[in-house]
Design a protein around this motif. Sequence first.
Motif, PDB file in Angstrom:
ATOM      1  N   PHE A  64     -93.085  12.436  47.415  1.00 27.79           N
ATOM      2  CA  PHE A  64     -93.765  11.592  48.401  1.00 27.79           C
ATOM      3  C   PHE A  64     -93.887  10.160  47.886  1.00 27.79           C
ATOM      4  O   PHE A  64     -93.644   9.192  48.631  1.00 27.79           O
ATOM      5  N   GLN A  65     -94.279  10.025  46.621  1.00 26.93           N
ATOM      6  CA  GLN A  65     -94.415   8.693  46.033  1.00 26.93           C
ATOM      7  C   GLN A  65     -93.070   7.965  46.018  1.00 26.93           C
ATOM      8  O   GLN A  65     -93.003   6.754  46.271  1.00 26.93           O
ATOM      9  N   ARG A  66     -92.011   8.704  45.749  1.00 27.63           N
ATOM     10  CA  ARG A  66     -90.681   8.082  45.706  1.00 27.63           C
ATOM     11  C   ARG A  66     -90.248   7.615  47.091  1.00 27.63           C
ATOM     12  O   ARG A  66     -89.726   6.514  47.264  1.00 27.63           O
ATOM     13  N   ARG A  67     -90.477   8.463  48.085  1.00 25.52           N
ATOM     14  CA  ARG A  67     -90.045   8.118  49.438  1.00 25.52           C
ATOM     15  C   ARG A  67     -90.892   7.018  50.078  1.00 25.52           C
ATOM     16  O   ARG A  67     -90.438   6.372  51.022  1.00 25.52           O
ATOM     17  N   THR A  68     -92.106   6.826  49.611  1.00 28.67           N
ATOM     18  CA  THR A  68     -92.969   5.784  50.184  1.00 28.67           C
ATOM     19  C   THR A  68     -93.119   4.581  49.256  1.00 28.67           C
ATOM     20  O   THR A  68     -93.954   3.711  49.510  1.00 28.67           O
ATOM     21  N   SER A  69     -92.321   4.535  48.217  1.00 26.01           N
ATOM     22  CA  SER A  69     -92.383   3.409  47.281  1.00 26.01           C
ATOM     23  C   SER A  69     -91.865   2.134  47.943  1.00 26.01           C
ATOM     24  O   SER A  69     -90.902   2.160  48.713  1.00 26.01           O
ATOM     25  N   ILE A  70     -92.515   0.996  47.641  1.00 25.51           N
ATOM     26  CA  ILE A  70     -92.061  -0.298  48.178  1.00 25.51           C
ATOM     27  C   ILE A  70     -91.283  -1.086  47.120  1.00 25.51           C
ATOM     28  O   ILE A  70     -91.020  -2.270  47.306  1.00 25.51           O
ATOM     29  N   LEU A  71     -90.926  -0.391  46.026  1.00 31.40           N
ATOM     30  CA  LEU A  71     -90.145  -1.047  44.968  1.00 31.40           C
ATOM     31  C   LEU A  71     -88.657  -0.985  45.301  1.00 31.40           C
ATOM     32  O   LEU A  71     -87.856  -0.372  44.602  1.00 31.40           O
ATOM     33  N   ASN A  72     -88.330  -1.614  46.413  1.00 30.93           N
ATOM     34  CA  ASN A  72     -86.934  -1.753  46.808  1.00 30.93           C
ATOM     35  C   ASN A  72     -86.746  -3.145  47.390  1.00 30.93           C
ATOM     36  O   ASN A  72     -87.723  -3.842  47.716  1.00 30.93           O
ATOM     37  N   LYS A  73     -85.518  -3.561  47.521  1.00 34.53           N
ATOM     38  CA  LYS A  73     -85.215  -4.945  47.907  1.00 34.53           C
ATOM     39  C   LYS A  73     -85.854  -5.334  49.231  1.00 34.53           C
ATOM     40  O   LYS A  73     -86.508  -6.381  49.339  1.00 34.53           O
ATOM     41  N   LYS A  74     -85.677  -4.501  50.241  1.00 36.51           N
ATOM     42  CA  LYS A  74     -86.186  -4.835  51.577  1.00 36.51           C
ATOM     43  C   LYS A  74     -87.701  -4.974  51.585  1.00 36.51           C
ATOM     44  O   LYS A  74     -88.245  -5.978  52.082  1.00 36.51           O
ATOM     45  N   ASP A  75     -88.399  -3.990  51.027  1.00 39.21           N
ATOM     46  CA  ASP A  75     -89.858  -4.019  51.051  1.00 39.21           C
ATOM     47  C   ASP A  75     -90.422  -5.128  50.183  1.00 39.21           C
ATOM     48  O   ASP A  75     -91.450  -5.730  50.529  1.00 39.21           O
ATOM     49  N   LEU A  76     -89.789  -5.411  49.063  1.00 43.60           N
ATOM     50  CA  LEU A  76     -90.265  -6.487  48.189  1.00 43.60           C
ATOM     51  C   LEU A  76     -90.120  -7.850  48.859  1.00 43.60           C
ATOM     52  O   LEU A  76     -90.958  -8.744  48.655  1.00 43.60           O
ATOM     53  N   ILE A  77     -89.075  -8.018  49.649  1.00 41.76           N
ATOM     54  CA  ILE A  77     -88.909  -9.277  50.402  1.00 41.76           C
ATOM     55  C   ILE A  77     -90.060  -9.437  51.393  1.00 41.76           C
ATOM     56  O   ILE A  77     -90.663 -10.511  51.497  1.00 41.76           O
ATOM     57  N   PHE A  78     -90.370  -8.367  52.119  1.00 37.12           N
ATOM     58  CA  PHE A  78     -91.476  -8.422  53.075  1.00 37.12           C
ATOM     59  C   PHE A  78     -92.807  -8.634  52.364  1.00 37.12           C
ATOM     60  O   PHE A  78     -93.674  -9.372  52.852  1.00 37.12           O
ATOM     61  N   LEU A  79     -92.976  -7.983  51.211  1.00 34.25           N
ATOM     62  CA  LEU A  79     -94.202  -8.166  50.440  1.00 34.25           C
ATOM     63  C   LEU A  79     -94.349  -9.624  50.014  1.00 34.25           C
ATOM     64  O   LEU A  79     -95.446 -10.196  50.073  1.00 34.25           O
ATOM     65  N   GLY A  80     -93.248 -10.234  49.577  1.00 36.79           N
ATOM     66  CA  GLY A  80     -93.280 -11.634  49.162  1.00 36.79           C
ATOM     67  C   GLY A  80     -93.645 -12.559  50.312  1.00 36.79           C
ATOM     68  O   GLY A  80     -94.466 -13.483  50.151  1.00 36.79           O
ATOM     69  N   ILE A  81     -93.061 -12.330  51.480  1.00 40.61           N
ATOM     70  CA  ILE A  81     -93.358 -13.168  52.649  1.00 40.61           C
ATOM     71  C   ILE A  81     -94.810 -12.997  53.089  1.00 40.61           C
ATOM     72  O   ILE A  81     -95.515 -13.984  53.353  1.00 40.61           O
ATOM     73  N   ALA A  82     -95.248 -11.745  53.163  1.00 39.98           N
ATOM     74  CA  ALA A  82     -96.627 -11.468  53.584  1.00 39.98           C
ATOM     75  C   ALA A  82     -97.639 -12.066  52.608  1.00 39.98           C
ATOM     76  O   ALA A  82     -98.657 -12.642  53.014  1.00 39.98           O
ATOM     77  N   THR A  83     -97.362 -11.947  51.314  1.00 36.97           N
ATOM     78  CA  THR A  83     -98.256 -12.505  50.296  1.00 36.97           C
ATOM     79  C   THR A  83     -98.296 -14.027  50.388  1.00 36.97           C
ATOM     80  O   THR A  83     -99.359 -14.645  50.282  1.00 36.97           O
ATOM     81  N   ALA A  84     -97.129 -14.634  50.597  1.00 36.17           N
ATOM     82  CA  ALA A  84     -97.058 -16.100  50.722  1.00 36.17           C
ATOM     83  C   ALA A  84     -97.901 -16.585  51.901  1.00 36.17           C
ATOM     84  O   ALA A  84     -98.614 -17.598  51.798  1.00 36.17           O
ATOM     85  N   LEU A  85     -97.844 -15.862  53.014  1.00 34.87           N
ATOM     86  CA  LEU A  85     -98.622 -16.242  54.195  1.00 34.87           C
ATOM     87  C   LEU A  85    -100.124 -16.152  53.930  1.00 34.87           C
ATOM     88  O   LEU A  85    -100.888 -17.071  54.278  1.00 34.87           O
ATOM     89  N   THR A  86    -100.567 -15.043  53.328  1.00 32.94           N
ATOM     90  CA  THR A  86    -102.003 -14.855  53.089  1.00 32.94           C
ATOM     91  C   THR A  86    -102.539 -15.821  52.030  1.00 32.94           C
ATOM     92  O   THR A  86    -103.649 -16.334  52.158  1.00 32.94           O
TER      93      THR A  86
END
Length: 392
Positions: A64-86
Amino acid sequence: MKILGQKSAGYKEYELKEYDIREYELKEYELKEYEINEYITRIYEDYGIDKINKSEINRIDREFQRRTSILNKKDLIFLGIATALTVAKGILFPVLSEKIGYGQSADQTKRLEHNDESIEKKHRQANDKFREKKLEKHDAGEWIELIYRTPPYDITVGSPKIGRNMEGKYHRIHTLGHDPVLGWLFGTANIMTDVITYEDFESYRVTRKPKMSITTERVLLSQMFLECYEMIKQDYMFLPAAVFAESQHLLSDKYTKLGLPIPVLETISPELAGRLYKQNYDELCMLRDIKIVGLSAFVSIFFNMIIGLVHGLFYDPDKDQSRELYEVRTRKILSCSNAIGSSSNIIYAIIEKKPRDLDLGGLLVTISRLFMDVKFICKIKKEYIESNLTQN
Protein backbone atom coordinates in the motif's frame (compact mmCIF):
# COMPACT_ATOMS: atom_id res chain seq x y z
CA MET A 1 10.46 -32.41 70.19
CA LYS A 2 10.82 -30.91 66.67
CA ILE A 3 12.77 -33.10 64.22
CA LEU A 4 15.33 -31.23 62.05
CA GLY A 5 14.02 -30.67 58.51
CA GLN A 6 10.41 -31.22 59.53
CA LYS A 7 8.05 -28.42 58.43
CA SER A 8 5.94 -26.85 61.12
CA ALA A 9 2.13 -26.71 60.91
CA GLY A 10 2.28 -22.92 60.46
CA TYR A 11 4.68 -23.21 57.50
CA LYS A 12 2.51 -25.88 55.88
CA GLU A 13 -0.50 -23.58 56.25
CA TYR A 14 1.48 -20.69 54.66
CA GLU A 15 2.64 -22.97 51.81
CA LEU A 16 -0.95 -24.07 51.21
CA LYS A 17 -2.20 -20.48 51.08
CA GLU A 18 0.61 -19.51 48.67
CA TYR A 19 -0.37 -22.43 46.45
CA ASP A 20 -4.00 -21.32 46.48
CA ILE A 21 -2.97 -17.76 45.48
CA ARG A 22 -0.83 -19.04 42.61
CA GLU A 23 -3.64 -21.30 41.46
CA TYR A 24 -6.10 -18.36 41.61
CA GLU A 25 -3.75 -16.11 39.63
CA LEU A 26 -3.26 -18.86 37.04
CA LYS A 27 -7.01 -19.26 36.61
CA GLU A 28 -7.42 -15.48 36.29
CA TYR A 29 -4.69 -15.35 33.65
CA GLU A 30 -6.29 -18.21 31.72
CA LEU A 31 -9.67 -16.45 31.91
CA LYS A 32 -8.25 -13.18 30.58
CA GLU A 33 -6.40 -15.03 27.83
CA TYR A 34 -9.63 -16.79 26.87
CA GLU A 35 -11.55 -13.47 26.76
CA ILE A 36 -8.87 -11.87 24.57
CA ASN A 37 -8.87 -14.82 22.19
CA GLU A 38 -12.67 -14.72 22.01
CA TYR A 39 -12.54 -10.98 21.24
CA ILE A 40 -9.98 -11.50 18.47
CA THR A 41 -12.03 -14.40 17.07
CA ARG A 42 -15.13 -12.20 16.89
CA ILE A 43 -13.15 -9.56 14.99
CA TYR A 44 -11.90 -12.19 12.55
CA GLU A 45 -15.43 -13.49 12.07
CA ASP A 46 -16.78 -9.97 11.43
CA TYR A 47 -14.33 -9.62 8.56
CA GLY A 48 -14.71 -13.19 7.39
CA ILE A 49 -11.08 -14.04 8.20
CA ASP A 50 -10.19 -17.39 9.65
CA LYS A 51 -6.58 -16.72 10.39
CA ILE A 52 -4.42 -13.63 10.05
CA ASN A 53 -0.77 -13.90 9.31
CA LYS A 54 1.13 -10.92 10.71
CA SER A 55 3.77 -11.12 8.03
CA GLU A 56 1.02 -11.06 5.38
CA ILE A 57 -0.42 -7.87 6.87
CA ASN A 58 3.03 -6.27 6.86
CA ARG A 59 3.48 -7.27 3.23
CA ILE A 60 0.14 -5.74 2.24
CA ASP A 61 0.95 -2.60 4.22
CA ARG A 62 4.28 -2.20 2.42
CA GLU A 63 2.51 -2.72 -0.89
CA PHE A 64 0.00 0.00 0.00
CA GLN A 65 2.80 2.40 0.91
CA ARG A 66 4.54 1.66 -2.39
CA ARG A 67 1.44 2.18 -4.49
CA THR A 68 0.53 5.45 -2.75
CA SER A 69 4.06 6.85 -2.59
CA ILE A 70 4.55 10.34 -4.08
CA LEU A 71 8.28 9.75 -4.60
CA ASN A 72 7.95 9.71 -8.35
CA LYS A 73 8.57 12.31 -11.04
CA LYS A 74 4.96 13.28 -11.68
CA ASP A 75 3.93 13.63 -8.05
CA LEU A 76 7.11 15.46 -7.05
CA ILE A 77 6.49 18.03 -9.79
CA PHE A 78 2.99 18.64 -8.45
CA LEU A 79 4.32 18.76 -4.89
CA GLY A 80 6.87 21.39 -5.95
CA ILE A 81 4.24 23.55 -7.68
CA ALA A 82 1.77 23.25 -4.80
CA THR A 83 4.46 24.07 -2.23
CA ALA A 84 5.63 27.08 -4.27
CA LEU A 85 2.07 28.43 -4.37
CA THR A 86 1.47 28.05 -0.62
CA VAL A 87 4.87 29.48 0.33
CA ALA A 88 4.38 32.43 -2.05
CA LYS A 89 0.95 33.06 -0.53
CA GLY A 90 2.46 33.04 2.96
CA ILE A 91 5.10 35.58 1.87
CA LEU A 92 2.62 37.89 0.12
CA PHE A 93 0.00 37.73 2.89
CA PRO A 94 1.74 40.18 5.30
CA VAL A 95 2.34 42.67 2.48
CA LEU A 96 -1.20 42.63 1.12
CA SER A 97 -2.97 42.39 4.48
CA GLU A 98 -1.06 45.39 5.85
CA LYS A 99 -2.32 47.54 2.99
CA ILE A 100 -5.92 46.83 3.93
CA GLY A 101 -5.33 47.32 7.67
CA TYR A 102 -5.30 43.73 8.93
CA GLY A 103 -4.93 43.64 12.72
CA GLN A 104 -4.84 47.43 13.00
CA SER A 105 -6.93 49.69 15.20
CA ALA A 106 -9.73 51.88 13.87
CA ASP A 107 -8.75 55.01 11.96
CA GLN A 108 -10.20 57.75 14.16
CA THR A 109 -10.17 60.28 11.32
CA LYS A 110 -12.77 58.20 9.48
CA ARG A 111 -15.09 57.87 12.48
CA LEU A 112 -17.79 60.22 13.80
CA GLU A 113 -18.32 61.71 17.25
CA HIS A 114 -20.92 59.91 19.34
CA ASN A 115 -23.23 62.95 19.21
CA ASP A 116 -22.65 63.79 15.55
CA GLU A 117 -25.66 65.55 14.03
CA SER A 118 -25.83 63.18 11.04
CA ILE A 119 -26.15 60.18 13.39
CA GLU A 120 -28.82 61.81 15.53
CA LYS A 121 -30.77 62.93 12.45
CA LYS A 122 -30.85 59.42 10.97
CA HIS A 123 -31.82 58.05 14.38
CA ARG A 124 -34.78 60.44 14.70
CA GLN A 125 -35.95 59.73 11.14
CA ALA A 126 -35.79 55.97 11.70
CA ASN A 127 -37.75 56.30 14.95
CA ASP A 128 -40.46 58.42 13.31
CA LYS A 129 -40.76 56.02 10.39
CA PHE A 130 -41.09 53.00 12.69
CA ARG A 131 -43.72 54.74 14.82
CA GLU A 132 -45.83 55.84 11.83
CA LYS A 133 -45.69 52.41 10.24
CA LYS A 134 -46.78 50.61 13.42
CA LEU A 135 -49.55 53.13 14.18
CA GLU A 136 -51.21 52.11 10.93
CA LYS A 137 -52.07 48.71 12.43
CA HIS A 138 -51.76 49.28 16.18
CA ASP A 139 -53.04 51.79 18.72
CA ALA A 140 -50.71 54.26 20.39
CA GLY A 141 -49.39 53.27 23.78
CA GLU A 142 -46.46 53.26 26.17
CA TRP A 143 -44.46 51.24 23.64
CA ILE A 144 -43.80 54.47 21.72
CA GLU A 145 -41.77 55.80 24.66
CA LEU A 146 -39.30 52.91 24.33
CA ILE A 147 -38.10 54.03 20.90
CA TYR A 148 -37.46 57.66 21.92
CA ARG A 149 -36.07 57.56 25.44
CA THR A 150 -32.44 57.04 26.43
CA PRO A 151 -31.59 53.35 26.99
CA PRO A 152 -30.89 52.54 30.66
CA TYR A 153 -27.48 51.06 29.83
CA ASP A 154 -26.26 54.34 28.30
CA ILE A 155 -25.75 56.20 31.57
CA THR A 156 -23.10 56.06 34.29
CA VAL A 157 -24.65 58.30 36.97
CA GLY A 158 -25.03 56.36 40.21
CA SER A 159 -22.55 53.60 39.36
CA PRO A 160 -20.12 54.55 42.20
CA LYS A 161 -22.93 53.83 44.70
CA ILE A 162 -22.90 50.17 43.66
CA GLY A 163 -19.10 50.03 43.66
CA ARG A 164 -18.60 50.12 39.91
CA ASN A 165 -16.30 52.22 37.79
CA MET A 166 -17.83 52.43 34.33
CA GLU A 167 -14.86 54.48 33.06
CA GLY A 168 -16.93 57.28 31.53
CA LYS A 169 -16.64 57.20 27.74
CA TYR A 170 -15.59 53.53 27.89
CA HIS A 171 -18.88 52.51 29.54
CA ARG A 172 -19.86 50.45 26.48
CA ILE A 173 -17.36 47.75 27.39
CA HIS A 174 -19.08 47.25 30.76
CA THR A 175 -22.72 46.96 29.65
CA LEU A 176 -24.24 44.01 27.80
CA GLY A 177 -26.67 46.35 26.06
CA HIS A 178 -23.75 47.57 23.95
CA ASP A 179 -22.59 44.07 23.04
CA PRO A 180 -23.21 43.52 19.29
CA VAL A 181 -24.44 39.97 19.97
CA LEU A 182 -25.64 39.75 23.58
CA GLY A 183 -27.22 43.18 23.30
CA TRP A 184 -30.08 41.78 21.24
CA LEU A 185 -31.21 39.83 24.29
CA PHE A 186 -30.02 41.80 27.31
CA GLY A 187 -30.21 45.25 25.74
CA THR A 188 -33.77 44.61 24.57
CA ALA A 189 -34.77 43.39 28.04
CA ASN A 190 -33.02 46.39 29.65
CA ILE A 191 -34.95 48.84 27.47
CA MET A 192 -38.27 47.22 28.35
CA THR A 193 -37.66 47.09 32.12
CA ASP A 194 -35.37 50.09 32.80
CA VAL A 195 -32.58 47.85 34.03
CA ILE A 196 -28.84 47.94 33.31
CA THR A 197 -26.95 44.62 32.98
CA TYR A 198 -23.18 44.58 33.42
CA GLU A 199 -20.55 42.31 31.87
CA ASP A 200 -20.69 39.99 34.91
CA PHE A 201 -24.48 39.62 34.35
CA GLU A 202 -25.39 41.59 37.48
CA SER A 203 -28.33 43.92 36.92
CA TYR A 204 -29.59 47.06 38.67
CA ARG A 205 -32.72 49.17 38.38
CA VAL A 206 -32.49 52.57 36.68
CA THR A 207 -34.69 55.48 37.71
CA ARG A 208 -35.61 58.41 35.44
CA LYS A 209 -36.91 60.88 38.04
CA PRO A 210 -35.90 63.36 39.24
CA LYS A 211 -32.70 62.59 37.32
CA MET A 212 -31.82 59.48 35.32
CA SER A 213 -29.45 57.36 37.43
CA ILE A 214 -28.55 53.84 38.47
CA THR A 215 -30.05 52.78 41.79
CA THR A 216 -28.79 50.28 44.33
CA GLU A 217 -31.77 47.99 43.69
CA ARG A 218 -30.43 44.65 42.50
CA VAL A 219 -32.53 42.86 39.87
CA LEU A 220 -32.19 39.15 39.18
CA LEU A 221 -32.11 38.14 35.52
CA SER A 222 -35.08 35.85 36.10
CA GLN A 223 -37.04 38.79 37.50
CA MET A 224 -36.05 41.03 34.58
CA PHE A 225 -37.19 38.50 31.97
CA LEU A 226 -40.40 37.83 33.91
CA GLU A 227 -41.17 41.55 33.80
CA CYS A 228 -40.58 41.47 30.03
CA TYR A 229 -43.03 38.61 29.73
CA GLU A 230 -45.69 40.48 31.72
CA MET A 231 -45.24 43.59 29.55
CA ILE A 232 -45.61 41.57 26.34
CA LYS A 233 -48.79 39.99 27.73
CA GLN A 234 -50.10 43.48 28.39
CA ASP A 235 -49.18 44.77 24.90
CA TYR A 236 -47.17 42.71 22.42
CA MET A 237 -45.86 45.93 20.77
CA PHE A 238 -43.44 46.38 23.68
CA LEU A 239 -41.24 43.64 22.21
CA PRO A 240 -40.82 44.89 18.60
CA ALA A 241 -40.45 48.46 19.90
CA ALA A 242 -37.66 47.41 22.30
CA VAL A 243 -35.90 45.32 19.63
CA PHE A 244 -36.06 48.28 17.23
CA ALA A 245 -34.72 50.66 19.89
CA GLU A 246 -31.84 48.27 20.58
CA SER A 247 -30.99 47.93 16.88
CA GLN A 248 -31.00 51.70 16.37
CA HIS A 249 -28.78 52.29 19.39
CA LEU A 250 -26.24 49.71 18.24
CA LEU A 251 -26.31 51.22 14.75
CA SER A 252 -25.81 54.76 16.04
CA ASP A 253 -22.77 53.68 18.12
CA LYS A 254 -21.25 51.39 15.49
CA TYR A 255 -19.52 54.05 13.38
CA THR A 256 -18.47 56.41 16.15
CA LYS A 257 -14.84 56.91 17.20
CA LEU A 258 -15.12 54.36 20.01
CA GLY A 259 -17.44 52.00 18.13
CA LEU A 260 -18.84 48.85 19.73
CA PRO A 261 -16.79 46.33 21.76
CA ILE A 262 -15.84 42.90 20.43
CA PRO A 263 -18.86 40.62 20.93
CA VAL A 264 -19.03 38.43 24.08
CA LEU A 265 -15.34 38.94 24.97
CA GLU A 266 -16.15 41.20 27.93
CA THR A 267 -17.99 38.32 29.63
CA ILE A 268 -15.01 35.96 29.21
CA SER A 269 -12.00 38.22 29.70
CA PRO A 270 -12.93 41.77 30.80
CA GLU A 271 -9.27 42.81 31.00
CA LEU A 272 -8.47 41.78 27.43
CA ALA A 273 -11.74 43.23 26.12
CA GLY A 274 -11.03 46.54 27.88
CA ARG A 275 -7.45 46.70 26.63
CA LEU A 276 -8.46 46.09 23.00
CA TYR A 277 -11.34 48.55 23.20
CA LYS A 278 -9.16 51.31 24.63
CA GLN A 279 -6.70 50.67 21.80
CA ASN A 280 -9.59 51.41 19.39
CA TYR A 281 -9.89 47.81 18.23
CA ASP A 282 -13.65 47.36 18.03
CA GLU A 283 -16.32 45.26 16.34
CA LEU A 284 -15.73 46.76 12.88
CA CYS A 285 -12.00 46.00 13.13
CA MET A 286 -12.80 42.41 14.11
CA LEU A 287 -15.24 42.00 11.20
CA ARG A 288 -12.65 43.39 8.80
CA ASP A 289 -10.02 40.93 10.04
CA ILE A 290 -12.47 38.01 9.86
CA LYS A 291 -13.13 38.89 6.22
CA ILE A 292 -9.38 38.94 5.50
CA VAL A 293 -8.87 35.57 7.23
CA GLY A 294 -11.84 34.17 5.33
CA LEU A 295 -10.48 35.48 2.01
CA SER A 296 -7.08 33.95 2.78
CA ALA A 297 -8.72 30.60 3.58
CA PHE A 298 -10.70 30.80 0.32
CA VAL A 299 -7.51 31.38 -1.68
CA SER A 300 -5.85 28.37 0.00
CA ILE A 301 -8.89 26.20 -0.72
CA PHE A 302 -8.91 27.43 -4.32
CA PHE A 303 -5.21 26.54 -4.78
CA ASN A 304 -5.84 23.08 -3.32
CA MET A 305 -8.84 22.57 -5.57
CA ILE A 306 -6.88 23.52 -8.72
CA ILE A 307 -3.90 21.32 -7.81
CA GLY A 308 -6.22 18.43 -6.95
CA LEU A 309 -8.20 18.74 -10.18
CA VAL A 310 -5.13 19.04 -12.43
CA HIS A 311 -3.38 16.14 -10.67
CA GLY A 312 -6.54 14.08 -11.17
CA LEU A 313 -6.40 14.72 -14.92
CA PHE A 314 -3.08 12.87 -15.06
CA TYR A 315 -4.61 9.67 -13.71
CA ASP A 316 -3.64 6.67 -15.85
CA PRO A 317 -5.66 3.49 -15.13
CA ASP A 318 -2.91 1.28 -16.55
CA LYS A 319 -0.07 2.72 -14.48
CA ASP A 320 -1.89 4.06 -11.42
CA GLN A 321 -4.38 1.17 -11.05
CA SER A 322 -7.00 2.01 -8.39
CA ARG A 323 -8.59 5.48 -8.48
CA GLU A 324 -8.83 5.47 -4.68
CA LEU A 325 -5.09 4.86 -4.32
CA TYR A 326 -4.41 7.70 -6.76
CA GLU A 327 -6.64 9.94 -4.63
CA VAL A 328 -4.45 9.08 -1.63
CA ARG A 329 -1.43 10.37 -3.57
CA THR A 330 -3.29 13.59 -4.41
CA ARG A 331 -4.14 14.17 -0.78
CA LYS A 332 -0.58 13.49 0.33
CA ILE A 333 0.63 16.15 -2.10
CA LEU A 334 -1.88 18.70 -0.79
CA SER A 335 -1.23 17.91 2.88
CA CYS A 336 2.55 18.10 2.48
CA SER A 337 2.48 21.34 0.48
CA ASN A 338 0.03 22.98 2.90
CA ALA A 339 2.10 21.91 5.90
CA ILE A 340 5.33 23.27 4.36
CA GLY A 341 3.67 26.57 3.37
CA SER A 342 2.07 27.14 6.79
CA SER A 343 5.26 26.14 8.63
CA SER A 344 7.33 28.66 6.65
CA ASN A 345 4.77 31.39 7.39
CA ILE A 346 4.80 30.56 11.12
CA ILE A 347 8.61 30.61 11.23
CA TYR A 348 8.65 33.97 9.41
CA ALA A 349 6.12 35.49 11.84
CA ILE A 350 8.15 34.24 14.84
CA ILE A 351 11.48 35.48 13.49
CA GLU A 352 10.07 38.90 12.60
CA LYS A 353 8.09 38.99 15.88
CA LYS A 354 4.97 40.08 14.00
CA PRO A 355 1.89 38.06 15.00
CA ARG A 356 -0.15 39.96 12.40
CA ASP A 357 1.96 38.39 9.64
CA LEU A 358 0.61 34.94 10.56
CA ASP A 359 -1.69 33.69 7.81
CA LEU A 360 -4.51 32.37 10.00
CA GLY A 361 -6.73 31.53 7.05
CA GLY A 362 -4.07 29.37 5.42
CA LEU A 363 -3.21 27.76 8.77
CA LEU A 364 -6.84 26.81 9.43
CA VAL A 365 -7.07 25.22 5.98
CA THR A 366 -3.84 23.31 6.61
CA ILE A 367 -5.06 21.95 9.95
CA SER A 368 -8.42 20.91 8.49
CA ARG A 369 -6.68 19.22 5.54
CA LEU A 370 -4.39 17.25 7.81
CA PHE A 371 -7.34 15.91 9.81
CA MET A 372 -9.50 15.11 6.79
CA ASP A 373 -6.70 13.66 4.66
CA VAL A 374 -5.30 11.45 7.42
CA LYS A 375 -8.82 10.14 8.08
CA PHE A 376 -9.35 9.45 4.37
CA ILE A 377 -5.97 7.74 3.91
CA CYS A 378 -6.55 5.52 6.96
CA LYS A 379 -9.97 4.56 5.62
CA ILE A 380 -8.57 3.61 2.18
CA LYS A 381 -5.67 1.75 3.80
CA LYS A 382 -8.02 -0.25 6.02
CA GLU A 383 -10.20 -1.17 3.05
CA TYR A 384 -7.13 -2.12 1.00
CA ILE A 385 -5.76 -4.44 3.69
CA GLU A 386 -9.14 -6.05 4.34
CA SER A 387 -9.84 -6.67 0.64
CA ASN A 388 -6.43 -8.27 0.10
CA LEU A 389 -6.79 -10.44 3.21
CA THR A 390 -10.20 -11.73 2.17
CA GLN A 391 -8.89 -12.49 -1.31
CA ASN A 392 -6.11 -14.57 0.16
